[in-house]
Scaffold this active site. Structure first.
Site, short mmCIF file in Angstrom:
data_model
loop_
_atom_site.label_atom_id
_atom_site.label_comp_id
_atom_site.label_asym_id
_atom_site.label_seq_id
_atom_site.Cartn_x
_atom_site.Cartn_y
_atom_site.Cartn_z
N ASP A 195 -2.88 -1.58 6.49
CA ASP A 195 -2.32 -2.18 5.63
C ASP A 195 -1.26 -3.37 6.20
O ASP A 195 -0.92 -3.05 7.25
CB ASP A 195 -1.40 -1.31 4.85
CG ASP A 195 -2.18 -0.23 3.82
OD1 ASP A 195 -3.47 -0.50 3.75
OD2 ASP A 195 -1.58 0.71 3.73
N1 URA Z 1 -3.68 4.96 5.40
C1 URA Z 1 -2.94 3.97 4.57
O1 URA Z 1 -2.37 4.55 3.64
N2 URA Z 1 -2.82 2.77 5.17
C2 URA Z 1 -3.32 2.22 6.37
O2 URA Z 1 -3.20 1.19 6.65
C3 URA Z 1 -4.20 3.29 6.74
C4 URA Z 1 -4.08 4.60 6.64
#
Ligand code: URA
Length: 232
Positions: free
Chosen positions: A102
């Site tokens: 993310d």
């Molecule tokens: N879990 C999440 O919530 N975000 C990420 O970027 C990776 C794993």
């Protein structure tokens, strides 16, 4: 492959632009001999402006992704390609991230132009462990290990339960989590399911591969030993 195509595929310019670089004598061999567009010369022998060529197709690298960058080529904000030479965005075959982190997650992100390798790493049966550290808005309750490890936790709008995940408390509001799958916003949604909220999230390792001294924003090409650490 003819040199002009090889160099254009590495993103140094269109074929026309690369032709111009040949005419300007910018492309030579290691002995300083000027090369021509139709020459067929080993990749390792070619220099552009006296610098070695970028690695050929089959590239695998790891990036220490900082917070605030998106795993996309098109996002209007900052994107992971901004952290690499601009020509990396123009390579053919294209260089893509292996899965995604993310925008607000930092840490270890693989990138490759090898579609089969990408598939091998992300395929559910690879079950490559992904290790994260999260800081949380609220104290851990104590039952997260049982819930996350159960193999029955069903997240909203999913049709299959999550595979068992390991959680190791690091303090009242911090934990290490190991996943063997990668669903959308998985860790944020797992903690939301137990009434908590992830404040920061960082991926530390993939299999036996860690960031090992790579500062946020830095990247490096992976060698055979690194590939062994992720089993591919
Ligand atoms: N879990 C999440 O919530 N975000 C990420 O970027 C990776 C794993």
């Amino acid at each position: 492959m003819k040199l002009v195509k090889l160099i254009a595929n590495l993103g140094y310019g269109s074929r026309r632009e690369v032709q111009r670089m040949f005419r300007a004598g910018q492309i030579t061999d290691r002995g300083g001999e000027v090369l021509y567009a139709d020459d067929q010369v080993a990749h390792a022998e070619v220099l552009i402006d006296a610098e070695p060529l970028d690695p050929p197709a089959g590239l695998l690298l790891m990036l220490h992704k900082p917070v605030g960058y998106t795993c996309s080529t098109k996002d209007p904000g900052r994107v992971i390609y901004d952290l690499m030479p601009p020509r990396f965005r123009l390579r053919d075959p294209a260089l893509s991230s292996v899965g995604r982190l993310d925008r607000d997650t930092s840490g270890l992100l693989l990138m490759t132009d090898d579609g089969q390798l990408l598939h091998r790493i992300t395929a559910p049966k690879s079950a490559l462990p992904k290790v994260y550290e999260a800081t949380l808005a609220n104290d851990l309750r104590g039952d997260e290990a049982a819930i996350f490890g159960s193999g029955t936790l069903m997240l909203e709008s999913e049709t299959t339960p999550l595979a068992p995940a390991l959680i190791e408390p690091l303090s009242a509001r911090a934990a290490r989590i190991t996943l063997v799958e990668g669903r959308y916003h998985q860790i944020r949604r797992m903690f939301a399911a137990v009434g908590n909220h992830v404040e920061t999230l960082h991926r530390q390792a993939l299999g036996g591969l860690t960031l090992e001294g790579l500062a946020a924003g830095q990247w490096r090409i992976l060698d055979g030993a690194d590939r062994d650490r992720i089993g591919c």
